[in-house]
Design a protein around this motif. Structure first.
Motif, short mmCIF file in Angstrom:
data_model
loop_
_atom_site.label_atom_id
_atom_site.label_comp_id
_atom_site.label_asym_id
_atom_site.label_seq_id
_atom_site.Cartn_x
_atom_site.Cartn_y
_atom_site.Cartn_z
N ILE A 90 0.87 -1.18 0.00
CA ILE A 90 0.00 0.00 0.00
C ILE A 90 0.91 1.23 0.00
O ILE A 90 2.04 1.17 0.49
CB ILE A 90 -0.95 0.00 1.22
N SER A 91 0.42 2.33 -0.54
CA SER A 91 1.20 3.57 -0.55
C SER A 91 0.43 4.69 0.11
O SER A 91 -0.79 4.85 -0.11
CB SER A 91 1.55 3.98 -1.98
N ALA A 92 1.13 5.48 0.91
CA ALA A 92 0.53 6.66 1.53
C ALA A 92 0.45 7.82 0.56
O ALA A 92 -0.20 8.83 0.85
CB ALA A 92 1.33 7.07 2.77
N PHE A 93 1.09 7.67 -0.60
CA PHE A 93 1.18 8.76 -1.57
C PHE A 93 0.55 8.35 -2.89
O PHE A 93 0.65 7.21 -3.32
CB PHE A 93 2.65 9.16 -1.76
N PRO A 130 -3.63 7.38 5.03
CA PRO A 130 -2.22 7.25 5.41
C PRO A 130 -1.97 7.01 6.90
O PRO A 130 -1.08 6.24 7.26
CB PRO A 130 -1.63 8.59 4.95
N PHE A 131 -2.77 7.64 7.76
CA PHE A 131 -2.54 7.48 9.20
C PHE A 131 -2.99 6.11 9.71
O PHE A 131 -2.77 5.78 10.88
CB PHE A 131 -3.22 8.60 9.98
N GLU A 132 -3.64 5.30 8.87
CA GLU A 132 -4.04 3.95 9.25
C GLU A 132 -3.01 2.90 8.84
O GLU A 132 -3.11 1.73 9.23
CB GLU A 132 -5.39 3.60 8.61
N ILE A 133 -2.04 3.30 8.04
CA ILE A 133 -1.11 2.32 7.47
C ILE A 133 -0.28 1.64 8.55
O ILE A 133 -0.03 0.43 8.49
CB ILE A 133 -0.23 2.98 6.40
N GLY A 134 0.17 2.38 9.55
CA GLY A 134 0.96 1.77 10.61
C GLY A 134 0.22 0.64 11.29
O GLY A 134 0.78 -0.44 11.53
N ASN A 135 -1.05 0.86 11.61
CA ASN A 135 -1.86 -0.19 12.24
C ASN A 135 -2.08 -1.36 11.29
O ASN A 135 -2.12 -2.52 11.72
CB ASN A 135 -3.21 0.38 12.69
#
Length: 323
Positions: free
Chosen positions: A33-36, A74-79
């Motif tokens: 997945i990409s945050a950008f 993007p702020f969900e990617i860490g989880n």
């Protein structure tokens, strides 16, 4: 969790199951997945990484990119990485600072990745990611790119006090110290906010401005810049451990080769600065003494949340990450 993120879970969970099975067979198929957003300046290095892995690792490792910020906030990617919903991500430690606040050290460093890998900085921060969030930090995709304050009007005599500037939590304390009023505005709303004069400017990296069209409402870029933009490749440690040693070594090798080329970002910044000037965005240079104070304050304020969240490791990281 948004609907689109929820909708991704079943497919991603199946993908993860497939990738783990692949790791024990001949080829590991990893879902990313990409945050950008695709085709933007902070996505392109990741696409280069994916292309090289898929070209050089045929029969060993394959990466499938299943979406960007439209599929997962993007702020969900860490989880998502921590729980093993996706195998790897093109993201930044800024987006998972709630899990690993020490990751902000990468935004505050003035050492290249080559030095951090030699002096133990990389190993320490990677271990912190594993201990706190079950993440593996594979490496860095962007270097030598600073943030800048951009203003809609060119100042004759700059006074930060009272300016309303689009900000982010990473540098909010720094802006407060300057007297700036930080404003939280989604990127998609910045153009309208500039148009309506509800903000006087925004903070953004030295590259990528033209991906958003903000140059039309921008007249000045403040020099010097501050901090460093950090984007990288992060793995679910569960997915990483499921890979064979050969697969891990191969992925690490591809990342090291890409990191060795990170000097290209200096040239990208020069190119963007030249284009900014052509578009009427002029550099405003702070006087030497003010510039030194500006830089010193940025580092002092930037390290405060890292040291507050992790006094022992924060101090170790600062020693390793700052010359």
């Amino acid at each position: 969790m948004t609907y689109r993120f929820s909708a991704l879970l079943p497919a991603a969970a199946l993908a993860l199951a497939g990738s783990v099975q692949g790791a024990s067979a001949e080829e590991a198929v990893l879902r990313a997945i990409s945050a950008f957003q695709a085709s933007t300046v902070f996505y392109d290095p990741f696409q280069l990484f994916v292309d090289r892995v898929n070209a050089n690792g045929e029969g060993l490792v394959k990466i499938e990119v299943i979406g960007g910020p439209d599929a997962m906030p993007p702020f969900e990617i860490g989880n998502a990485l921590r729980s093993g919903i996706v195998d790897l991500a093109n993201t930044t430690a800024v987006y998972h600072a709630n899990l690993v606040p020490e990751g902000l050290a990468m935004t505050l460093t003035n050492r290249p990745m080559s030095e951090l890998r030699e002096n133990g900085g990389y190993a320490l921060l990677d271990q912190i990611h594993k201990d706190k969030a079950k993440l593996h930090w594979l490496g860095r995709l962007s270097e030598n790119i600073q943030y800048h304050i951009y203003l809609s009007d060119y100042p004759e005599n700059l006074d930060f006090g009272g300016l309303k500037v689009r900000s982010a939590p990473t540098y909010q304390a720094f802006f407060n110290g300057l007297g700036i009023t930080p404003v939280q505005t989604a990127p998609g709303e910045v153009f309208t906010a500039l148009e309506r004069n509800t903000i006087d400017g925004y903070a953004w990296p030295s590259i990528g401005l033209f991906d958003l069209g903000w140059q039309e409402k921008t007249a000045a870029r403040i020099e010097p810049g501050f901090f460093q933009v950090e984007t990288g490749v992060y793995f679910s440690d569960k997915s990483w451990q499921a890979l064979s040693e050969e697969q891990q070594d191969f992925l690490t090798e591809q990342m090291l080769e890409l990191e060795a080329e990170n000097g290209r970002f200096t040239e990208l910044a020069k190119t963007d600065f030249a284009r900014q000037e052509e578009e009427g965005i002029r550099a405003y240079e702070l006087p030497a003494e003010e510039a030194a104070e500006f830089t010193a304050m940025s580092l002092e304020q930037g390290w405060k949340p890292v040291l507050a969240a992790s006094p022992e490791n924060g101090a170790k990281l600062r020693d390793l990450f700052v010359k």
